[in-house]
Design a protein around this motif. Structure first.
Motif, PDB file in Angstrom:
ATOM      1  N   TYR A 163       0.838  -1.199   0.000  1.00  0.00           N
ATOM      2  CA  TYR A 163       0.000   0.000   0.000  1.00  0.00           C
ATOM      3  C   TYR A 163       0.878   1.257   0.000  1.00  0.00           C
ATOM      4  CZ  TYR A 163      -4.156   2.829   0.877  1.00  0.00           C
ATOM      5  OH  TYR A 163      -5.176   3.747   0.754  1.00  0.00           O
ATOM      6  N   GLU A 164       1.929   1.263   0.822  1.00  0.00           N
ATOM      7  CA  GLU A 164       2.815   2.429   0.864  1.00  0.00           C
ATOM      8  C   GLU A 164       3.488   2.653  -0.484  1.00  0.00           C
ATOM      9  OE1 GLU A 164       4.022   2.854   5.549  1.00  0.00           O
ATOM     10  OE2 GLU A 164       5.272   1.548   4.313  1.00  0.00           O
ATOM     11  N   ALA A 165       3.811   1.573  -1.165  1.00  0.00           N
ATOM     12  CA  ALA A 165       4.392   1.700  -2.508  1.00  0.00           C
ATOM     13  C   ALA A 165       3.376   2.299  -3.474  1.00  0.00           C
ATOM     14  CB  ALA A 165       4.858   0.333  -3.002  1.00  0.00           C
ATOM     15  N   CYS A 166       2.124   1.937  -3.305  1.00  0.00           N
ATOM     16  CA  CYS A 166       1.061   2.477  -4.152  1.00  0.00           C
ATOM     17  C   CYS A 166       0.910   3.984  -3.919  1.00  0.00           C
ATOM     18  CB  CYS A 166      -0.242   1.749  -3.867  1.00  0.00           C
ATOM     19  SG  CYS A 166      -1.598   2.209  -4.952  1.00  0.00           S
ATOM     20  N   ILE A 167       0.954   4.404  -2.664  1.00  0.00           N
ATOM     21  CA  ILE A 167       0.877   5.840  -2.342  1.00  0.00           C
ATOM     22  C   ILE A 167       2.031   6.579  -2.996  1.00  0.00           C
ATOM     23  CG2 ILE A 167       1.000   7.541  -0.485  1.00  0.00           C
ATOM     24  CD1 ILE A 167      -0.189   5.363   1.382  1.00  0.00           C
ATOM     25  N   ALA A 168       3.238   6.045  -2.832  1.00  0.00           N
ATOM     26  CA  ALA A 168       4.426   6.690  -3.401  1.00  0.00           C
ATOM     27  C   ALA A 168       4.326   6.780  -4.922  1.00  0.00           C
ATOM     28  CB  ALA A 168       5.678   5.925  -2.988  1.00  0.00           C
ATOM     29  N   SER A 169       3.832   5.724  -5.540  1.00  0.00           N
ATOM     30  CA  SER A 169       3.680   5.720  -6.995  1.00  0.00           C
ATOM     31  C   SER A 169       2.684   6.786  -7.440  1.00  0.00           C
ATOM     32  CB  SER A 169       3.220   4.334  -7.458  1.00  0.00           C
ATOM     33  OG  SER A 169       2.969   4.323  -8.844  1.00  0.00           O
ATOM     34  N   ALA A 170       1.568   6.902  -6.712  1.00  0.00           N
ATOM     35  CA  ALA A 170       0.559   7.915  -7.053  1.00  0.00           C
ATOM     36  C   ALA A 170       1.152   9.317  -6.928  1.00  0.00           C
ATOM     37  CB  ALA A 170      -0.661   7.764  -6.158  1.00  0.00           C
ATOM     38  N   PHE A 171       1.931   9.545  -5.880  1.00  0.00           N
ATOM     39  CA  PHE A 171       2.546  10.864  -5.705  1.00  0.00           C
ATOM     40  C   PHE A 171       3.489  11.191  -6.866  1.00  0.00           C
ATOM     41  CE2 PHE A 171       6.255  13.323  -4.311  1.00  0.00           C
ATOM     42  CZ  PHE A 171       5.628  14.532  -4.056  1.00  0.00           C
ATOM     43  N   ILE A 172       4.295  10.219  -7.276  1.00  0.00           N
ATOM     44  CA  ILE A 172       5.218  10.453  -8.396  1.00  0.00           C
ATOM     45  C   ILE A 172       4.430  10.779  -9.665  1.00  0.00           C
ATOM     46  CG2 ILE A 172       6.980   9.387  -9.862  1.00  0.00           C
ATOM     47  CD1 ILE A 172       7.854   7.759  -7.388  1.00  0.00           C
ATOM     48  N   THR A 173       3.295  10.118  -9.862  1.00  0.00           N
ATOM     49  CA  THR A 173       2.454  10.419 -11.023  1.00  0.00           C
ATOM     50  C   THR A 173       1.974  11.866 -10.970  1.00  0.00           C
ATOM     51  OG1 THR A 173       1.729   8.126 -11.192  1.00  0.00           O
ATOM     52  CG2 THR A 173       0.345   9.780 -12.249  1.00  0.00           C
ATOM     53  N   PHE A 174       1.527  12.314  -9.793  1.00  0.00           N
ATOM     54  CA  PHE A 174       1.113  13.709  -9.636  1.00  0.00           C
ATOM     55  C   PHE A 174       2.278  14.649  -9.937  1.00  0.00           C
ATOM     56  CE2 PHE A 174      -2.763  12.265  -7.749  1.00  0.00           C
ATOM     57  CZ  PHE A 174      -3.624  13.347  -7.734  1.00  0.00           C
ATOM     58  N   LEU A 175       3.438  14.281  -9.453  1.00  0.00           N
ATOM     59  CA  LEU A 175       4.638  15.091  -9.677  1.00  0.00           C
ATOM     60  C   LEU A 175       4.963  15.175 -11.166  1.00  0.00           C
ATOM     61  CD1 LEU A 175       6.572  16.433  -7.581  1.00  0.00           C
ATOM     62  CD2 LEU A 175       8.055  14.439  -7.841  1.00  0.00           C
ATOM     63  N   GLU A 176       4.894  14.028 -11.836  1.00  0.00           N
ATOM     64  CA  GLU A 176       5.228  13.957 -13.250  1.00  0.00           C
ATOM     65  C   GLU A 176       4.242  14.746 -14.108  1.00  0.00           C
ATOM     66  OE1 GLU A 176       6.555  10.510 -16.484  1.00  0.00           O
ATOM     67  OE2 GLU A 176       5.624   9.941 -14.576  1.00  0.00           O
ATOM     68  N   LYS A 177       2.966  14.784 -13.690  1.00  0.00           N
ATOM     69  CA  LYS A 177       1.952  15.518 -14.454  1.00  0.00           C
ATOM     70  C   LYS A 177       1.948  17.011 -14.152  1.00  0.00           C
ATOM     71  CE  LYS A 177      -1.295  11.713 -15.215  1.00  0.00           C
ATOM     72  NZ  LYS A 177      -2.692  11.241 -15.072  1.00  0.00           N
ATOM     73  N   GLY A 178       2.837  17.435 -13.266  1.00  0.00           N
ATOM     74  CA  GLY A 178       2.963  18.860 -12.996  1.00  0.00           C
ATOM     75  C   GLY A 178       1.956  19.416 -12.018  1.00  0.00           C
ATOM     76  N   TYR A 179       1.265  18.551 -11.292  1.00  0.00           N
ATOM     77  CA  TYR A 179       0.282  19.025 -10.311  1.00  0.00           C
ATOM     78  C   TYR A 179       0.930  19.508  -9.012  1.00  0.00           C
ATOM     79  CZ  TYR A 179      -3.569  16.924 -13.029  1.00  0.00           C
ATOM     80  OH  TYR A 179      -4.482  16.613 -13.990  1.00  0.00           O
ATOM     81  N   VAL A 180       2.129  19.039  -8.715  1.00  0.00           N
ATOM     82  CA  VAL A 180       2.750  19.290  -7.415  1.00  0.00           C
ATOM     83  C   VAL A 180       3.711  20.474  -7.504  1.00  0.00           C
ATOM     84  CG1 VAL A 180       4.155  18.307  -5.562  1.00  0.00           C
ATOM     85  CG2 VAL A 180       2.559  16.846  -6.835  1.00  0.00           C
ATOM     86  N   TYR A 181       3.631  21.368  -6.556  1.00  0.00           N
ATOM     87  CA  TYR A 181       4.577  22.488  -6.485  1.00  0.00           C
ATOM     88  C   TYR A 181       4.849  22.827  -5.030  1.00  0.00           C
ATOM     89  CZ  TYR A 181       0.674  25.646  -5.331  1.00  0.00           C
ATOM     90  OH  TYR A 181      -0.392  26.252  -4.721  1.00  0.00           O
ATOM     91  N   ARG A 182       5.973  23.516  -4.816  1.00  0.00           N
ATOM     92  CA  ARG A 182       6.316  23.976  -3.473  1.00  0.00           C
ATOM     93  C   ARG A 182       6.153  25.482  -3.434  1.00  0.00           C
ATOM     94  NH1 ARG A 182       8.520  22.050   1.079  1.00  0.00           N
ATOM     95  NH2 ARG A 182       9.895  23.343   2.345  1.00  0.00           N
TER      96      ARG A 182
END
Length: 960
Positions: A163-182
């Motif tokens: 499950y933790e791997a699934c969460i991490a994978s989803a986050f990377i997908t968000f990052l790759e699609k440009g949704y994530v910013y600081r």
């Protein structure tokens, strides 16, 4: 000469081993053990192999503390969904889950350690994992005790490696699609837990704050654009606030572009600028009796964009510009708002518009890092009093009171939170901005708003609520300054600080998580987690630093459809989610956003919402208030089936109440239902459904009619089950047991069941109907009184094909019952039932005047005309049993002394004492008692019955 005979032995008196007393607290655990031993849940799944799939997805609770009543309501409702869909013929697996990360568990473990930072991050995570596992075991026992079926030995846990791997994978997908910013933004901040909070982690509770009015002096040095009426005067803008601690961070005063502002000169010559519409309310607040002189009125837009007003900070050497803001309101305050961009979302956006810093001079504990000696080093709430005193000394405090109001609190520690501008990670919901690049994928907000329209919401207001929450929410703050969770998979070059944007390299972390869980982030160096030789594209360095923040737990639980539905169910979308009203800003929303961000598919077809649990006075239940009723105590005192009856008896879409008095009432309702089944079982002791059942065509009409009425009930209940309207099912079944059966049909049947020969067709007809009705009721009621239903099933007559447990059975089909009688004859019996009601009312005066003491002492004469007279003559032989009297006569013409029926025109009813003598066996009165030499004390019906018994004949008497 009379034959010697034991008359009692010739009666078919009820007998059953099904106990009258339920003793649920004692018997339910025994049943649980039996289910465990037989592997019932697995057998249920096997019995639905190949059936259509219905996916119910469980929202994961936190594994802390014992379950409370709200959790019990939630889990029982979910169990009802699963059981009703299973009995409707679907394969409906239930995979329970727990949300194991986050602040609740960290707080508990920190208390055990005696503070923060006592052990390494890896050791701290190990302790959190153990803590969560312990409560998961406790919750599992409590949920199973409530009769909830599921894959309890294979739940989904957000702390499991896969499950933790699934969460991490989803986050990377968000990052790759440009949704994530600081970015630097004000976020909810808990100074007690030292972390940022998302909107879903904030609850509103009553809080008493200082309510103060503060004046800011107008700066007049060298600016000729100030209105002439104000020049050379002591002019002040008046603001109102309940957060004095934000005044040191005040950088501007916000005016509304829609309001007019008046400059009012008060007695001593001071001039105050306030919204014209709020002028009198503000003066009344301070007790000013004089009206004051209005020097002039201007729009907010004029004061800001043409006059360019500036004001002196009340105690700091700082000039603050007047700015425009749409969020300024007239329902309270002065119509002018002091603006601190570092301490409010709206203030922040105003600051961006006017180039103001997001100034927030606080540390993680909420202490002032800079400022005047009066408040520097104090926490924000400690600083309120010295700041108010400072305002008094400077002559800038105009008014002061206390105000109790709704204020945001941390959902776990229940302390008040603040808005604080900090560097955080966000998921953007829109199409970028001046400082945030647009995503590479469609904007999430617009996607979500479109998908919300396609979901079925129960209750229907859920759509509007969800729409408004998504439409109005800010970007999602997903970073937390904690340890117990899934880290943000982000690496920084140790040499130049550049963030690694090689997403293939970031996914190299996932196999580590799949094997070891997110603990790998804390036990492996960055260079080991990344592909060998990964270099910074900016400076070429190969040494990396890992991000220390973890993901918001709502991102964790929002990923559940990816980790559970797709991997364990093979279906990307659930048929239904069911949770409480807080999940519109929680799991419902995070699941939707994560699903759309990862693969563009909404995670649910339908969303069902239940209300809050309250005490009998409508107050929230709380241990501290002493009004809490917890499931464990209810189960020990009343039994799980009683708690389940409480759940189904309520319209759960609204708030629901519970008290000891309500449980007592429900216990009585349960007793009526139980006794209904006991009556049925006790009259089926010699009935074998395969051997003794009567075909529909050969049933007595009354029995066929009751089967048809049962069919209507089945159809209604199945429709209500499909719509999740459980309270309608419960009340319909309860009323059917109490009114249709116990007070009518079973009462009418007693004579036939007890006094007819055992194998007489009339008795077998009654038994067939009782068996089929009881079987239908049992299957309809099984989803909510799960233990009692199984107990009834064990004592019921069985067919060879019947399953080992009632919970493996399917719901009855309405058509099986509705076909028992045609429409014309059904209408006849509906008319006869109306006549019966009139007869029962007419018998009451006869009882009161001592003409009769019981119905069997009565002789009823009916007079009617037309179709009704024909109907009564046609069914005349059935009427004594229907009315439970000894004799019924049908007369023509007016009846002397008869009473007219109140609701049936032309019907007259005469009640007299029955003729003849009382039969010693059936207690009916008959003029034929004494005619049999062998049985001189019996009526002609009982003589025939004994003859049938003695001869062993199975032949039935003629059907009337």
């Amino acid at each position: 000469m009379a034959k010697p005979f034991d008359l009692k032995s010739t009666l078919n008196l009820p007998r059953t081993d099904f106990p009258m007393k339920a003793k649920l607290p004692e018997r339910e655990p025994e049943q649980l053990a039996a289910w465990e031993q037989m592997g019932l849940y697995q057998r249920i799944l096997e019995s639905r192999k190949g059936a259509p799939l219905f996916v119910f997805h469980d929202g994961p609770p936190y594994p802390t503390g014992e379950i409370h009543l709200g959790t019990g309501l939630n889990k029982i409702l979910k169990d009802l969904v699963v059981k009703t869909k299973t009995m409707a013929g679907f394969r409906t697996p239930y995979i329970p889950g727990w949300d194991c990360h986050g602040l609740p568990i960290e707080t508990k473990v920190e208390k055990e350690l005696g503070g923060k930072g006592k052990v390494s991050a890896a050791e701290f995570r190990r302790m959190c994992r153990e803590f969560a596992a312990g409560y998961i075991d406790a919750h599992r026992r409590e949920f199973k005790r409530l009769g909830i079926f599921g894959q309890w030995e294979k739940p989904y846990l957000t702390m499991n490696p896969d499950y933790e791997a699934c969460i991490a994978s989803a986050f990377i997908t968000f990052l790759e699609k440009g949704y994530v910013y600081r970015g630097l933004k004000p976020v909810y901040w808990c100074i007690y837990d030292r972390t940022a909070l998302a909107e879903a982690e904030v609850e509103y509770e009553d809080h008493t704050s200082p309510s103060i009015y503060v004046r800011y002096k107008l700066d007049q040095d060298g600016d000729s654009k100030i209105p002439e009426e104000l020049k050379g005067k002591n002019v002040y803008a008046l603001i109102w606030t309940t957060t004095p601690w934000t005044i040191p961070a005040s950088l501007a005063l916000a005016f509304s572009p829609q309001f007019d502002y008046a400059a009012v000169e008060i007695g001593g010559g001071d001039v105050y600028i306030v919204a014209r519409q709020r002028r009198h309310e503000v003066q009344a607040e301070f007790g000013y009796k004089e009206t004051g002189r209005v020097l002039g009125t201007w729009t907010g837009e004029h004061l800001v964009e043409k006059a360019h007003l500036r004001f002196q900070h009340p105690f700091l050497d700082r000039l603050e510009p007047a700015v425009l803001a749409d969020y300024v309101e007239l329902n309270q305050g002065t119509g002018i708002v002091h603006t601190a961009p570092g301490h409010g979302a709206e203030d922040f956006y105003t600051g961006q518009k006017y180039g103001l810093d997001a100034y927030a001079p606080l540390d993680d504990d909420g202490r002032f890092l800079e400022g005047l000696p009066e408040y520097k080093g104090k926490t924000v709430f400690e600083a309120n009093a010295p700041i108010i005193e400072l305002l008094k000394k400077r002559g800038m405090l105009v008014g002061e009171r206390k105000l109790t109001h709704s204020y945001p609190h941390c959902w776990r520690c229940h302390n008040p939170v603040i808005f604080r501008a900090t560097e955080q990670w966000f998921i953007q919901l829109d199409n970028g901005s001046a400082i945030v690049p647009a995503p590479k994928a469609p904007p999430l907000r617009s996607l979500a708003l479109e998908e919300i329209k396609k979901v079925k919401w129960t209750p229907a207001w859920g759509e509007e609520r969800m729409h408004s929450m998504v439409a109005d929410r800010p970007d999602w703050c997903i970073s937390r300054q904690r340890f117990w969770g899934v880290p943000l998979i982000i690496f920084y070059c140790d040499a130049c600080g550049k963030r690694l944007e090689d997403f293939k390299a970031l996914r190299h972390v996932l196999p580590f998580f799949e094997r070891e869980g997110a603990d790998a982030w804390y036990t492996h160096p960055a260079e080991e987690l990344l592909p060998a030789g990964t270099k910074c594209p900016g400076c070429g360095a190969a040494k990396w630093r890992k991000e220390t923040d973890i993901l918001d737990v709502w991102f964790d639980s929002g990923t559940s459809h990816l980790a559970v539905l797709e991997k364990r169910e093979g279906k990307p979308r659930a048929d239904v989610y069911l949770e409480g009203p807080d999940q519109f800003r929680g799991w419902f929303q995070s699941s939707l956003l994560v699903a759309l961000g990862v693969d563009g598919i909404r995670p649910y077809e339908q969303v069902v919402t239940h209300g809050w649990t309250l005490d009998e006075r409508g107050q929230p239940m709380s241990k501290s208030l002493g009004n809490a009723m917890v499931p464990n105590e209810i189960v020990q005192n009343w039994g799980a089936d009683l708690l389940r009856i409480w759940v189904v008896s309520q319209d759960y879409t609204a708030d629901v109440r519970l008290s000891e008095a309500m449980m007592t009432q429900l216990a009585e309702a349960y007793r009526k239902i139980r006794n209904t089944f006991r009556f049925a079982l006790s009259n089926l002791f010699d009935f074998d459904p395969a051997r003794d059942s009567i075909a529909d065509a050969d049933l007595w009409e009354m029995d066929a009619w009751m089967l048809r009425r049962t069919g209507v009930l089945v159809r209604d209940c199945r429709k209500w089950y499909d719509n999740f309207e459980y309270h309608r099912v419960y009340h319909a079944l309860h009323d059917f047991c109490s009114v249709e059966l116990s007070s009518f049909y079973f009462d009418v049947l007693k004579d036939r069941l007890y006094t007819f020969a055992p194998r007489n067709r009339g008795r077998r007809s009654a038994q067939t109907a009782v068996y089929r009705i009881a079987s239908a009721l049992l299957r309809l009621i099984a989803p909510f009184i799960v233990f009692t239903a199984e107990e009834v099933w064990k004592h019921s007559p069985r067919r060879a094909a019947d399953p080992a447990s009632i919970h493996m059975a399917t719901f009855p089909a309405a058509v099986e019952f509705e076909s028992a009688l045609d429409d014309a004859r059904t209408k006849n019996w509906e008319q006869l039932l109306a006549v019966r009601e009139e007869v029962l009312k007419a018998m009451e005066p006869a009882r009161a005047s001592k003409i009769i003491s019981s119905g069997l002492e009565a002789r009823v004469t009916l007079s009617a005309s037309g179709d009704l007279a024909d109907l009564l003559r046609k069914y005349s032989a059935s009427l004594p049993a229907l009315f439970i009297v000894s004799q019924v006569e049908i007369a023509t013409g007016p009846l002397e002394g008869a009473a007219p029926a109140a609701t049936i025109e032309g019907l007259q009813i005469l009640v007299e004492r029955a003729k003849g003598a009382k039969c010693e066996r059936c207690w009916n009165y008959s003029t034929h008692v004494g005619e049999s030499a062998d049985h001189p004390t019996l009526c002609e019906r009982c003589v025939a019955a004994l003859s049938e018994i003695e001869g062993g004949s199975a032949a039935g008497r003629a059907i009337s």
